[in-house]
Scaffold this motif. Structure first.
Motif, PDB file in Angstrom:
ATOM      1  N   PRO A 173      98.193  99.399 -33.463  1.00  0.00           N
ATOM      2  CA  PRO A 173      97.648 100.006 -34.680  1.00  0.00           C
ATOM      3  C   PRO A 173      98.779 100.394 -35.632  1.00  0.00           C
ATOM      4  O   PRO A 173      99.811 100.930 -35.205  1.00  0.00           O
ATOM      5  N   GLN A 189      87.146 106.410 -45.850  1.00  0.00           N
ATOM      6  CA  GLN A 189      88.124 105.755 -45.000  1.00  0.00           C
ATOM      7  C   GLN A 189      88.732 104.542 -45.711  1.00  0.00           C
ATOM      8  O   GLN A 189      88.070 103.891 -46.526  1.00  0.00           O
ATOM      9  N   GLN A 201      91.988  96.985 -40.166  1.00  0.00           N
ATOM     10  CA  GLN A 201      92.340  98.294 -39.620  1.00  0.00           C
ATOM     11  C   GLN A 201      91.762  99.391 -40.518  1.00  0.00           C
ATOM     12  O   GLN A 201      91.757  99.269 -41.744  1.00  0.00           O
ATOM     13  N   LEU A 210      92.270 105.050 -37.317  1.00  0.00           N
ATOM     14  CA  LEU A 210      90.969 105.451 -36.793  1.00  0.00           C
ATOM     15  C   LEU A 210      90.336 104.395 -35.898  1.00  0.00           C
ATOM     16  O   LEU A 210      89.835 104.713 -34.826  1.00  0.00           O
ATOM     17  N   SER A 211      90.341 103.140 -36.348  1.00  0.00           N
ATOM     18  CA  SER A 211      89.702 102.087 -35.552  1.00  0.00           C
ATOM     19  C   SER A 211      90.177 100.725 -36.034  1.00  0.00           C
ATOM     20  O   SER A 211      90.872 100.613 -37.048  1.00  0.00           O
ATOM     21  N   MET A 212      89.767  99.705 -35.303  1.00  0.00           N
ATOM     22  CA  MET A 212      90.184  98.339 -35.603  1.00  0.00           C
ATOM     23  C   MET A 212      89.003  97.393 -35.384  1.00  0.00           C
ATOM     24  O   MET A 212      88.304  97.491 -34.376  1.00  0.00           O
ATOM     25  N   TRP A 213      88.780  96.506 -36.343  1.00  0.00           N
ATOM     26  CA  TRP A 213      87.738  95.492 -36.229  1.00  0.00           C
ATOM     27  C   TRP A 213      88.416  94.139 -36.072  1.00  0.00           C
ATOM     28  O   TRP A 213      89.261  93.762 -36.888  1.00  0.00           O
ATOM     29  N   GLU A 245      80.614 100.004 -38.997  1.00  0.00           N
ATOM     30  CA  GLU A 245      81.404 100.092 -37.767  1.00  0.00           C
ATOM     31  C   GLU A 245      82.076  98.764 -37.423  1.00  0.00           C
ATOM     32  O   GLU A 245      82.678  98.627 -36.360  1.00  0.00           O
TER      33      GLU A 245
END
Length: 295
Positions: A173, A189, A201, A210-213, A245
């Motif tokens: 990340p 975000q 990202q 925060l998160s990753m797709w 998401e």
């Protein structure tokens, strides 16, 4: 013929875009839609900014020259933010084409070691071939600095640099290999297309991961729709729609094709107030296609 799936079904508006004599689309790097659903095409033809109505009628072109048209974003006040990639600047214009702000130093790339090897050796400040811009609700500006750098830069609304984040890399990340498209979602975000890593990202506005797709084929742009859905053109001949998401909602394309409704090199996307999609293509694509939402 229809495109998409589920609640996101489209029909192609064949032949959209009434080009005047002597005009061409060429490489349509950036696409944006204003509050009146006028469509701005930031492209690499002799007429680098072309403006069309929703139905494809030509409105005007700008009598301005840019070194490397890339991303375009229109803010809540109708101002246009343009990434002039090859000049290493991001430009803010009013709707009547007045230059309001220049970020970066024209023709002076930051020192990332990027050169003939096309490798970013170290992250640096703004800019080295910047790609696109996102504007937060408070007017803060987030810029993907991609081809010659590996960073996201955060400015306030006056053009003062607040922070930067990202390093060259392929795995972790915050690693970037060509941060390209960028957007702010409904939660505030920051979504960043990490193009050559095939992922998006997600960060907060302080740069915290925060998160990753994953699962994308060179994602080039990212736009957030009215329901929080996210539109992603992929340079790998494909177009995807995911939810907030990152879960897939609809997808089409996949094989390089000049056939209407398919893709060669999708690069920029915009969504109008009716939910219709405009996709600009680069490389050998050299066109813009409109998809009308029917469900």
């Amino acid at each position: 013929m229809s495109y998409g799936s589920g609640d996101y079904i489209y029909e192609l508006a064949e032949g959209w875009g009434n080009l005047p004599d002597g005009y061409e689309f060429h490489q349509v790097a950036g696409v944006a839609v204003d509050k009146d659903d006028n469509v701005y095409l930031f492209n690499r033809s002799a007429h680098q900014m072309q403006v069309y109505g929703r139905e494809g009628n030509f409105i005007k072109s700008w009598d301005k020259e840019f070194s490397g048209p890339h991303g375009i974003t229109i803010d809540q006040d109708g101002n246009l933010w343009l990434a002039d990639r090859d000049s290493h600047v991001v430009l803010k214009y009013s709707p009547d084409e007045e230059l309001l702000l220049t970020l970066g130093t024209r023709d002076r790339p930051s020192d990332t070691g990027y050169g003939d090897d096309r490798v970013v050796h170290q992250a640096a400040g703004p800019f080295n071939l910047p790609t696109n811009t996102a504007i937060a609700d408070n007017g803060d500006v987030f810029i993907a600095d991609g081809y010659g750098n590996s960073r996201v830069h955060h400015y306030d609304s006056t053009g003062a640099l607040i922070d930067s984040w990202g390093i060259p890399g392929k795995v972790n990340p915050g690693d970037f290999h060509l941060p390209h498209g960028i957007a702010i979602d409904h939660e505030g975000q920051v979504l960043v297309c990490d193009r050559e890593n095939g992922r998006i990202q997600v960060f907060d506005q302080e740069g915290e991961f925060l998160s990753m797709w994953t699962g994308f084929k060179q994602p080039t742009d990212v736009k957030v729709g009215p329901e929080g859905e996210v539109y992603v053109p992929e340079l790998g001949h494909r177009f995807s729609i995911v939810d907030s998401e990152g879960e897939l909602l609809a997808r089409w394309g996949g094989d390089s094709s000049h056939d209407a409704g398919q893709f060669v090199a999708p690069h920029g996307v915009a969504v109008d107030s009716h939910g219709d999609i405009y996709v600009g293509e680069v490389l050998q694509g050299q066109r813009v296609q409109k998809f009308i939402r029917v469900r």
